[in-house]
Design a protein around this motif. Structure first.
Motif, PDB file in Angstrom:
ATOM      1  N   ASN A 288     -64.844 -20.961 -25.449  1.00  0.00           N
ATOM      2  CA  ASN A 288     -64.500 -20.101 -24.307  1.00  0.00           C
ATOM      3  C   ASN A 288     -65.066 -20.580 -22.980  1.00  0.00           C
ATOM      4  O   ASN A 288     -65.173 -19.800 -22.032  1.00  0.00           O
ATOM      5  N   VAL A 289     -65.416 -21.856 -22.885  1.00  0.00           N
ATOM      6  CA  VAL A 289     -65.884 -22.430 -21.618  1.00  0.00           C
ATOM      7  C   VAL A 289     -64.760 -23.298 -21.055  1.00  0.00           C
ATOM      8  O   VAL A 289     -64.470 -24.367 -21.610  1.00  0.00           O
ATOM      9  N   PRO A 290     -64.108 -22.874 -19.972  1.00  0.00           N
ATOM     10  CA  PRO A 290     -62.965 -23.639 -19.453  1.00  0.00           C
ATOM     11  C   PRO A 290     -63.384 -25.023 -18.959  1.00  0.00           C
ATOM     12  O   PRO A 290     -64.505 -25.230 -18.483  1.00  0.00           O
ATOM     13  N   PHE A 291     -62.477 -25.951 -19.075  1.00  0.00           N
ATOM     14  CA  PHE A 291     -62.647 -27.276 -18.492  1.00  0.00           C
ATOM     15  C   PHE A 291     -61.297 -27.752 -17.984  1.00  0.00           C
ATOM     16  O   PHE A 291     -60.235 -27.225 -18.363  1.00  0.00           O
ATOM     17  N   VAL A 292     -61.306 -28.731 -17.124  1.00  0.00           N
ATOM     18  CA  VAL A 292     -60.082 -29.263 -16.524  1.00  0.00           C
ATOM     19  C   VAL A 292     -59.622 -30.463 -17.342  1.00  0.00           C
ATOM     20  O   VAL A 292     -60.420 -31.341 -17.667  1.00  0.00           O
ATOM     21  N   VAL A 293     -58.329 -30.487 -17.697  1.00  0.00           N
ATOM     22  CA  VAL A 293     -57.769 -31.685 -18.321  1.00  0.00           C
ATOM     23  C   VAL A 293     -56.819 -32.353 -17.339  1.00  0.00           C
ATOM     24  O   VAL A 293     -56.123 -31.685 -16.563  1.00  0.00           O
ATOM     25  N   ILE A 294     -56.828 -33.664 -17.370  1.00  0.00           N
ATOM     26  CA  ILE A 294     -55.886 -34.468 -16.606  1.00  0.00           C
ATOM     27  C   ILE A 294     -55.128 -35.317 -17.617  1.00  0.00           C
ATOM     28  O   ILE A 294     -55.732 -36.091 -18.366  1.00  0.00           O
ATOM     29  N   THR A 295     -53.822 -35.147 -17.680  1.00  0.00           N
ATOM     30  CA  THR A 295     -53.027 -35.822 -18.700  1.00  0.00           C
ATOM     31  C   THR A 295     -52.720 -37.261 -18.296  1.00  0.00           C
ATOM     32  O   THR A 295     -52.811 -37.626 -17.114  1.00  0.00           O
ATOM     33  N   ASP A 296     -52.334 -38.044 -19.273  1.00  0.00           N
ATOM     34  CA  ASP A 296     -52.056 -39.454 -19.003  1.00  0.00           C
ATOM     35  C   ASP A 296     -50.824 -39.670 -18.140  1.00  0.00           C
ATOM     36  O   ASP A 296     -50.582 -40.786 -17.668  1.00  0.00           O
ATOM     37  N   ASP A 297     -50.018 -38.608 -17.916  1.00  0.00           N
ATOM     38  CA  ASP A 297     -48.892 -38.724 -17.003  1.00  0.00           C
ATOM     39  C   ASP A 297     -49.111 -37.932 -15.718  1.00  0.00           C
ATOM     40  O   ASP A 297     -48.159 -37.646 -14.979  1.00  0.00           O
ATOM     41  N   GLY A 298     -50.369 -37.566 -15.445  1.00  0.00           N
ATOM     42  CA  GLY A 298     -50.719 -37.049 -14.127  1.00  0.00           C
ATOM     43  C   GLY A 298     -50.645 -35.561 -13.915  1.00  0.00           C
ATOM     44  O   GLY A 298     -50.727 -35.097 -12.776  1.00  0.00           O
ATOM     45  N   TYR A 299     -50.523 -34.763 -14.975  1.00  0.00           N
ATOM     46  CA  TYR A 299     -50.578 -33.311 -14.828  1.00  0.00           C
ATOM     47  C   TYR A 299     -52.022 -32.841 -15.007  1.00  0.00           C
ATOM     48  O   TYR A 299     -52.807 -33.469 -15.715  1.00  0.00           O
ATOM     49  N   THR A 300     -52.365 -31.723 -14.402  1.00  0.00           N
ATOM     50  CA  THR A 300     -53.700 -31.170 -14.561  1.00  0.00           C
ATOM     51  C   THR A 300     -53.623 -29.649 -14.711  1.00  0.00           C
ATOM     52  O   THR A 300     -52.839 -28.973 -14.035  1.00  0.00           O
ATOM     53  N   PHE A 301     -54.424 -29.123 -15.641  1.00  0.00           N
ATOM     54  CA  PHE A 301     -54.504 -27.689 -15.894  1.00  0.00           C
ATOM     55  C   PHE A 301     -55.805 -27.425 -16.650  1.00  0.00           C
ATOM     56  O   PHE A 301     -56.521 -28.361 -17.036  1.00  0.00           O
ATOM     57  N   LYS A 302     -56.124 -26.160 -16.856  1.00  0.00           N
ATOM     58  CA  LYS A 302     -57.370 -25.794 -17.528  1.00  0.00           C
ATOM     59  C   LYS A 302     -57.126 -25.555 -19.013  1.00  0.00           C
ATOM     60  O   LYS A 302     -56.103 -25.012 -19.412  1.00  0.00           O
ATOM     61  N   CYS A 303     -58.113 -25.950 -19.817  1.00  0.00           N
ATOM     62  CA  CYS A 303     -58.074 -25.724 -21.259  1.00  0.00           C
ATOM     63  C   CYS A 303     -59.397 -25.130 -21.722  1.00  0.00           C
ATOM     64  O   CYS A 303     -60.377 -25.070 -20.963  1.00  0.00           O
ATOM     65  N   LEU A 367     -58.609 -36.491 -26.602  1.00  0.00           N
ATOM     66  CA  LEU A 367     -59.344 -35.763 -25.578  1.00  0.00           C
ATOM     67  C   LEU A 367     -60.614 -36.540 -25.257  1.00  0.00           C
ATOM     68  O   LEU A 367     -61.486 -36.695 -26.115  1.00  0.00           O
ATOM     69  N   THR A 368     -60.704 -37.056 -24.036  1.00  0.00           N
ATOM     70  CA  THR A 368     -61.808 -37.937 -23.643  1.00  0.00           C
ATOM     71  C   THR A 368     -62.545 -37.355 -22.443  1.00  0.00           C
ATOM     72  O   THR A 368     -61.923 -37.049 -21.410  1.00  0.00           O
ATOM     73  N   LYS A 369     -63.845 -37.214 -22.564  1.00  0.00           N
ATOM     74  CA  LYS A 369     -64.626 -36.643 -21.468  1.00  0.00           C
ATOM     75  C   LYS A 369     -64.897 -37.697 -20.396  1.00  0.00           C
ATOM     76  O   LYS A 369     -65.109 -38.877 -20.698  1.00  0.00           O
ATOM     77  N   THR A 370     -64.870 -37.272 -19.146  1.00  0.00           N
ATOM     78  CA  THR A 370     -65.271 -38.135 -18.044  1.00  0.00           C
ATOM     79  C   THR A 370     -66.655 -37.697 -17.564  1.00  0.00           C
ATOM     80  O   THR A 370     -67.185 -36.658 -17.983  1.00  0.00           O
ATOM     81  N   ASP A 371     -67.247 -38.469 -16.656  1.00  0.00           N
ATOM     82  CA  ASP A 371     -68.528 -38.060 -16.069  1.00  0.00           C
ATOM     83  C   ASP A 371     -68.312 -37.313 -14.759  1.00  0.00           C
ATOM     84  O   ASP A 371     -69.236 -37.179 -13.943  1.00  0.00           O
ATOM     85  N   CYS A 372     -67.092 -36.798 -14.574  1.00  0.00           N
ATOM     86  CA  CYS A 372     -66.737 -36.085 -13.340  1.00  0.00           C
ATOM     87  C   CYS A 372     -66.742 -34.577 -13.567  1.00  0.00           C
ATOM     88  O   CYS A 372     -66.561 -34.101 -14.692  1.00  0.00           O
ATOM     89  N   GLN A 373     -66.949 -33.856 -12.484  1.00  0.00           N
ATOM     90  CA  GLN A 373     -66.884 -32.397 -12.512  1.00  0.00           C
ATOM     91  C   GLN A 373     -66.137 -31.906 -11.286  1.00  0.00           C
ATOM     92  O   GLN A 373     -66.083 -32.574 -10.253  1.00  0.00           O
ATOM     93  N   ILE A 374     -65.533 -30.731 -11.424  1.00  0.00           N
ATOM     94  CA  ILE A 374     -64.832 -30.088 -10.317  1.00  0.00           C
ATOM     95  C   ILE A 374     -65.468 -28.743 -10.060  1.00  0.00           C
ATOM     96  O   ILE A 374     -65.722 -27.969 -10.995  1.00  0.00           O
ATOM     97  N   HIS A 375     -65.761 -28.464  -8.810  1.00  0.00           N
ATOM     98  CA  HIS A 375     -66.376 -27.187  -8.429  1.00  0.00           C
ATOM     99  C   HIS A 375     -65.285 -26.253  -7.906  1.00  0.00           C
ATOM    100  O   HIS A 375     -64.557 -26.580  -6.976  1.00  0.00           O
ATOM    101  N   GLU A 376     -65.201 -25.087  -8.519  1.00  0.00           N
ATOM    102  CA  GLU A 376     -64.127 -24.164  -8.186  1.00  0.00           C
ATOM    103  C   GLU A 376     -64.620 -22.729  -8.304  1.00  0.00           C
ATOM    104  O   GLU A 376     -65.111 -22.312  -9.361  1.00  0.00           O
ATOM    105  N   ASP A 377     -64.509 -21.960  -7.235  1.00  0.00           N
ATOM    106  CA  ASP A 377     -64.876 -20.540  -7.224  1.00  0.00           C
ATOM    107  C   ASP A 377     -66.288 -20.315  -7.756  1.00  0.00           C
ATOM    108  O   ASP A 377     -66.557 -19.375  -8.528  1.00  0.00           O
ATOM    109  N   GLY A 378     -67.201 -21.178  -7.368  1.00  0.00           N
ATOM    110  CA  GLY A 378     -68.589 -21.039  -7.795  1.00  0.00           C
ATOM    111  C   GLY A 378     -68.881 -21.552  -9.180  1.00  0.00           C
ATOM    112  O   GLY A 378     -70.024 -21.478  -9.636  1.00  0.00           O
ATOM    113  N   ASN A 379     -67.877 -22.070  -9.871  1.00  0.00           N
ATOM    114  CA  ASN A 379     -68.060 -22.610 -11.216  1.00  0.00           C
ATOM    115  C   ASN A 379     -67.949 -24.134 -11.206  1.00  0.00           C
ATOM    116  O   ASN A 379     -67.243 -24.712 -10.389  1.00  0.00           O
ATOM    117  N   THR A 380     -68.657 -24.752 -12.124  1.00  0.00           N
ATOM    118  CA  THR A 380     -68.581 -26.202 -12.289  1.00  0.00           C
ATOM    119  C   THR A 380     -67.838 -26.511 -13.586  1.00  0.00           C
ATOM    120  O   THR A 380     -68.272 -26.094 -14.671  1.00  0.00           O
TER     121      THR A 380
END
Length: 397
Positions: A288-303, A367-380
């Motif tokens: 139940n901890v959201p994270f951002v996915v970026i697909t190999d064809d350039g779409y992005t959404f939360k999972c 599903l591969t983790k990056t060392d990047c983070q996105i800050h959104e609405d006070g959440n990382t």
């Protein structure tokens, strides 16, 4: 000789004028054989000639396509052409050929009759359509609906003989059966199934490459569980008919509303998310901890991961997103057609099968983790890459 037209406002055809498409059908109806050499085709036109050849009982038909060997061929048209070629070759009706020597941009439709000459049968050309129209003219789509073409119907014997020789030379000297052309580049087509979804966006290729350069060693393969074609009618869960991409064929939640064809349910196997002793593997997304996915064809959404032991992997807020992303790619590739009412799809022709995934060349998510983070609405939020690729078979759970 007769001039043929398109029927597009403000140049509507009159009662004395014929469209190219109408003339094509009329000539095909009267012919024993059709030899077609064009620059481009569409999936819809290939499906239409398949239907017409069956309906009119055309004895022999050869389609030669001229531009794709050098330019690359859209994958949906390629796969449809391959299936059509296999069908025609198997039945002895004809074949689909690809010009390899150069870019052939002509548009020639030759119609012939078989006539008895002494004790032999001779193929005599009786008419030809020559003009600007590629094969899509027989079944217009949005891309060419407002594209005006002209052509002429030719019946002069010398021109017909010259046309016959041209097509024969293209066949024997410049082209090969499409099944033998293994080095032609395929062009991935746009997945439009995610268009207009508010929680999905696209990123530029430069941004995608940036994230690809920041991947870590933390990665989790998620095999796509689907049945073989011959297993698609089985309701035994061992054959995955109601999991992953085909959960839409499970019992509907409401008697009045069948499940949406894009509905998916990814259950991640214990072997993927846990160590042999049952403890979670390092880095697997927390429940139940959201994270951002970026697909190999350039779409992005939360999972996120949900359910007992984090075993469900899904998009946040919309259970159709992963299906629209993954199934949409199979639709764009011409491998399957979306089903409006899954409860009425009694033959389960819309069910995703192993054969479809094999033909597409992908059977697993990574599903591969990056060392990047996105800050959104006070959440990382952590950033992960999600790829659809070929992977190992998974154990059934």
């Amino acid at each position: 000789m007769e001039l043929l037209y398109s029927n597009i406002l403000p140049l509507r055809t009159t009662e004395q004028q014929r469209t190219i498409a109408d003339c094509f059908r009329a000539q095909l109806m009267q012919a024993d054989r059709a030899d077609i050499a064009v620059g481009y085709v569409s999936r819809a036109s290939l499906e239409e000639i398949d239907r017409l050849a069956d309906e009119l009982h055309v004895a022999h038909i050869v389609l030669t396509i001229g531009m794709y060997y050098i330019e690359g061929m859209p994958e949906s048209a390629y796969r449809t052409a391959m299936h059509l070629n296999e069908k025609w070759m198997r039945s002895g009706v004809g074949e689909v050929r690809i010009v390899k020597s150069f870019k052939y941009h002509g548009k020639v439709y030759l119609f012939s009759k078989e006539r008895a000459v002494a004790e032999n049968h001779e193929v005599i050309p009786v008419s030809a359509i020559i003009g600007s129209a590629n094969f899509g003219v027989i079944k217009p789509e949005a891309a060419n609906l407002r594209q005006y073409e002209t052509a002429v119907l030719v019946e002069e014997p010398q021109v017909l003989q010259d046309t016959k020789e041209l097509i024969q030379n293209l066949s024997t000297r410049c082209s090969d059966n499409i099944a033998n052309v293994t080095d032609m580049r395929l062009v991935r087509e746009l997945n439009v199934s995610l268009t207009g979804v508010d929680t999905v966006s696209q990123i530029p290729q430069a941004d995608l490459r940036y994230y690809e350069n920041h991947v870590t060693a933390v990665r989790f393969p998620i095999p796509v569980k689907v049945p073989a074609y011959d297993e698609r009618m089985m309701d035994d869960n061992r054959h995955y008919t109601k999991s992953n991409l085909n959960v839409c064929y499970a019992a509907p939640r409401s008697a009045r509303k069948p499940r949406d064809w894009y509905e998916t349910q990814f259950t991640v196997s214990t072997s993927v998310r846990c160590e042999p002793d049952g403890t979670p593997k390092y880095g697997y997304p927390q429940k139940n901890v959201p994270f951002v996915v970026i697909t190999d064809d350039g779409y992005t959404f939360k999972c996120h991961t949900t359910s007992q032991n984090n075993k469900q992997f899904s998009a946040v807020g919309d259970e159709l997103i992963l299906g629209r992303w993954l199934k949409g790619r199979l639709v764009a590739a011409g491998l399957v057609t979306p089903v409006n009412n899954t409860s009425a799809d009694h033959d389960r022709q819309g069910m995703i099968t192993k054969e479809m995934l094999d033909e597409y060349g992908c059977n697993s998510l990574l599903l591969t983790k990056t060392d990047c983070q996105i800050h959104e609405d006070g959440n990382t939020l952590d950033v992960w890459l999600l790829s659809f690729k070929e992977g190992p078979e998974d154990e059934q759970e």
